[in-house]
Enzyme design. Structure first.
Site, PDB file in Angstrom:
ATOM      1  N   ASP A 149      27.704  13.679  -9.622  1.00  0.00           N
ATOM      2  CA  ASP A 149      26.258  14.451 -10.716  1.00  0.00           C
ATOM      3  C   ASP A 149      25.142  14.629  -9.912  1.00  0.00           C
ATOM      4  OD1 ASP A 149      24.638  14.812 -12.675  1.00  0.00           O
ATOM      5  OD2 ASP A 149      25.589  13.688 -13.883  1.00  0.00           O
ATOM      6  N   ARG A 169      33.651  13.734 -15.378  1.00  0.00           N
ATOM      7  CA  ARG A 169      32.464  14.643 -15.405  1.00  0.00           C
ATOM      8  C   ARG A 169      33.039  15.888 -15.532  1.00  0.00           C
ATOM      9  NH1 ARG A 169      29.404  11.192 -16.071  1.00  0.00           N
ATOM     10  NH2 ARG A 169      27.453  11.238 -13.921  1.00  0.00           N
ATOM     11  N   GLU A 214      30.115  18.612 -15.612  1.00  0.00           N
ATOM     12  CA  GLU A 214      28.755  19.424 -16.092  1.00  0.00           C
ATOM     13  C   GLU A 214      28.532  20.597 -15.762  1.00  0.00           C
ATOM     14  OE1 GLU A 214      26.016  16.791 -16.071  1.00  0.00           O
ATOM     15  OE2 GLU A 214      24.631  17.305 -17.219  1.00  0.00           O
ATOM     16  N   TYR A 253      36.189   8.651 -18.537  1.00  0.00           N
ATOM     17  CA  TYR A 253      36.809   7.279 -17.431  1.00  0.00           C
ATOM     18  C   TYR A 253      37.582   6.319 -18.352  1.00  0.00           C
ATOM     19  CZ  TYR A 253      32.710  10.224 -18.109  1.00  0.00           C
ATOM     20  OH  TYR A 253      31.255  11.531 -17.713  1.00  0.00           O
ATOM     21  N   HIS A 274      30.299   9.206 -24.022  1.00  0.00           N
ATOM     22  CA  HIS A 274      28.949   9.511 -24.341  1.00  0.00           C
ATOM     23  C   HIS A 274      28.588  11.290 -25.081  1.00  0.00           C
ATOM     24  CE1 HIS A 274      29.709  12.433 -21.103  1.00  0.00           C
ATOM     25  NE2 HIS A 274      30.440  11.676 -20.340  1.00  0.00           N
ATOM     26  N   ASP A 287       0.709  -1.140   0.023  1.00  0.00           N
ATOM     27  CA  ASP A 287       0.275   0.078  -0.311  1.00  0.00           C
ATOM     28  C   ASP A 287       0.733   1.769  -0.003  1.00  0.00           C
ATOM     29  OD1 ASP A 287       0.503  -0.193   2.725  1.00  0.00           O
ATOM     30  OD2 ASP A 287      -0.513   0.072   3.327  1.00  0.00           O
ATOM     31  N   HIS A 337      16.434  15.352 -18.961  1.00  0.00           N
ATOM     32  CA  HIS A 337      16.435  15.078 -20.252  1.00  0.00           C
ATOM     33  C   HIS A 337      15.683  15.700 -20.696  1.00  0.00           C
ATOM     34  CE1 HIS A 337      19.951  12.195 -19.726  1.00  0.00           C
ATOM     35  NE2 HIS A 337      19.989  12.675 -18.885  1.00  0.00           N
ATOM     36  N   GLU A 380      29.225  18.427 -20.929  1.00  0.00           N
ATOM     37  CA  GLU A 380      28.940  17.549 -20.062  1.00  0.00           C
ATOM     38  C   GLU A 380      30.602  16.433 -20.517  1.00  0.00           C
ATOM     39  OE1 GLU A 380      26.239  14.867 -18.580  1.00  0.00           O
ATOM     40  OE2 GLU A 380      24.401  15.886 -19.747  1.00  0.00           O
ATOM     41  N   HIS A 418      25.758   6.116 -14.663  1.00  0.00           N
ATOM     42  CA  HIS A 418      24.790   6.221 -14.488  1.00  0.00           C
ATOM     43  C   HIS A 418      25.017   5.349 -13.390  1.00  0.00           C
ATOM     44  CE1 HIS A 418      22.418   8.579 -17.346  1.00  0.00           C
ATOM     45  NE2 HIS A 418      23.584   9.438 -17.286  1.00  0.00           N
ATOM     46  N   HIS A 460      22.027  17.734 -23.423  1.00  0.00           N
ATOM     47  CA  HIS A 460      20.911  17.312 -23.847  1.00  0.00           C
ATOM     48  C   HIS A 460      20.354  19.447 -22.747  1.00  0.00           C
ATOM     49  CE1 HIS A 460      20.828  17.064 -18.981  1.00  0.00           C
ATOM     50  NE2 HIS A 460      21.842  15.991 -19.454  1.00  0.00           N
ATOM     51  N   ASP A 476      21.667  20.272 -13.765  1.00  0.00           N
ATOM     52  CA  ASP A 476      22.060  19.221 -13.662  1.00  0.00           C
ATOM     53  C   ASP A 476      24.056  19.536 -13.789  1.00  0.00           C
ATOM     54  OD1 ASP A 476      23.116  16.406 -14.716  1.00  0.00           O
ATOM     55  OD2 ASP A 476      22.096  16.390 -16.541  1.00  0.00           O
TER      56      ASP A 476
END
Ligand code: GLY
Ligand code: MN
Ligand code: MN
Length: 469
Positions: free
Chosen positions: A292, A424, A426, A407, A375, A68, A386, A403, A274, A379, A303
């Site tokens: 991030d 990264r 960004e 890696y 990548h 529930d 996004h 960004e 991610h 965006h 972001d």
């Protein structure tokens, strides 16, 4: 003397009254989108509807977590953009031309969940039918009336967002989303499910001043989180603790949520694009921490990514890769100009990184760069992280990320001194008529500025809790 005192009192009373009038009630913050904003969005949509057509939007369904307990409710961004309504079990209909329904002329209708004392006892206040009309400035009907409107309206061409497929019925309400969707299906109207996505993307790409204001706030809150964590960072903290510190700062500044699950990855975990587990119990002294994290403020999400050394000082290898990513990001940001192709920042960053990786001896050929930078760079951001948009040439008043990242996971085919470096950077860039503005520039970005911030004390340093076994 008495006259002078009376005069002073009168002036004081006037000032106090004026201040009271202009003071914003704590329950009604001044930076919330108002009904005029949403009305204008519906008008903008209506202008694009072909003659004798209608656009239909369903509120996001409630998603069950287990038993529930439901997931925290998040309104469908298009629905919110067009109405400001934040509750489930609702339908918005926007007609190209006014319709006469039940003797009344309507050009748009919002079907909402009616007040329900029992449901509100458990789950909080609903706007209800009259409340929604007053607050949102739109003609409303109870959602139970949806079926009769479908039967009566002159629906020649229907544009509809794809209907949710995984909604469940809720016997506590007599017209929940599931029933509404079923009624719509039963009517068997031929609906174009693609067109609205395109139109809404075009609209949401170019932000209004109110939206830019909210995005600015979300981004500033995220940057303040990055700054505070830089100051508070200590080796041996857990990834989860670092995540919690960011989110605590967001909450402190009034952002209820993050716009996407926070990514906090130390060392090799930073190489998972991610990575949302935050599973490492103790960050090592020599590791980088990729963070991030984006605050969502009044529905609009930032972001922002920063990557910092746990011990406050970049090693020579970490610094070399960091400065390469930074150079790539600068090259990408320079491409954020009205008219440039959406792919321009990515291409510029890709070129810098490929060249740099060859120079550092990490790859032999520029064509291998994708292995370490797999990548794109950009965006839109907005009501979605996004965000919806055309992804065509840049337009003024859109907000995008830039960004780039490198890696190098453990075991990569290069000197092992590079292993475990995941970086990264960004930032959130507002495209303007004149060029661009970095909305997240408050968060330290260069090696020198990060090391300087990390040497400073944090407001969180004294936040010590007892140990538990
Ligand atoms: N935070 C997800 C992304 O950077 O796109
Ligand atoms: Mn992003
Ligand atoms: Mn991100």
């Amino acid at each position: 003397m008495a006259a002078i005192r009376l005069c002073v009192l009168l002036v004081w009373a006037t000032i106090t009254a004026a201040t009271a009038q202009s003071r914003v009630s704590p329950d009604k913050p001044s930076d919330t989108l108002d009904k005029e904003f949403h009305r204008q969005r519906r008008e903008q949509l209506r202008k694009q509807l072909p003659a004798r057509s209608v656009a239909v939007f369903f509120a996001a369904p409630v998603r069950n977590r287990s038993n529930d307990v439901d997931h925290y409710y998040h309104q469908d961004p298009d629905f919110y953009y067009l109405t400001g309504y934040t509750e489930p079990n609702a339908v918005l209909i926007v007609y190209a031309e006014p319709q006469t329904i039940n003797g009344k002329q309507v050009k748009e209708l919002l079907f909402v969940q009616p007040n329900n004392a029992q449901a509100e006892l458990w789950n909080g206040k609903r706007l209800g039918v009259e409340g929604s009309a007053a607050t949102l400035g739109i003609t409303t009907q109870p959602n139970t009336a949806f079926k009769s409107y479908l039967d009566k309206a002159d629906l020649q061409q229907v544009y509809i967002k794809p209907l949710p497929t995984d909604v469940r019925d809720d016997e506590r309400d007599n017209a929940d989303l599931y029933s509404l969707v079923e009624q719509f299906r039963a009517k068997n109207v031929k609906a174009d499910e693609k067109a609205l996505e395109i139109v809404m993307g075009q609209m949401r790409e170019e932000k209004t001043p109110e939206e830019i204001n909210l995005l600015r706030k979300a981004v500033t809150i995220s940057a303040l989180g990055q700054i505070e964590v830089m100051k508070a960072m200590q080796p041996n903290m857990s990834e989860l603790e670092v995540q919690g510190l960011h989110e605590f700062v967001h909450n402190k500044y009034g952002a209820h949520h993050v716009g996407y699950p926070s990514i906090v990855g130390a060392g090799n975990n930073g190489c998972v694009l991610h990575y949302i587990e935050s599973g490492k119990p103790s960050i090592s002294n020599n590791e980088l921490v990729l963070m991030d994290v984006g605050a969502e403020y009044k529905g609009y999400t930032a972001d922002v990514t920063r990557t910092i050394p746990a011990n406050g000082k970049f090693s020579p290898e970490q610094k070399a890769i960091y400065e390469l990513v930074l150079k790539a990001q600068d090259a990408g940001i320079e491409q954020c100009k009205v008219g440039n192709d959406f792919s321009a920042p990515g291409q510029a960053a890709q070129e810098v990184i490929a060249e740099g990786l060859v120079k550092l001896g990490i790859i032999k050929n520029k064509s291998e760069a994708r292995r370490y930078f797999p990548h794109g760079t950009s965006h839109y951001i907005g009501l979605d992280v996004h965000d919806a948009g055309t992804y065509g040439p840049f337009k003024a008043n859109s907000v995008i990320t830039v960004e780039p990242g490198i890696y190098i996971p453990d075991g990569s085919p290069c000197d092992k001194k590079w292993w475990g470096i995941g970086i990264r950077i960004e930032d959130d860039i507002l495209i303007t008529d004149k060029g661009w503005e970095n909305l997240s520039k408050l968060a330290p970005r260069t090696v020198a500025d990060i090391e300087k911030a990390m040497a400073q004390p944090s407001a969180l340093d004294d936040f010590k809790l007892p140990e538990i076994k």
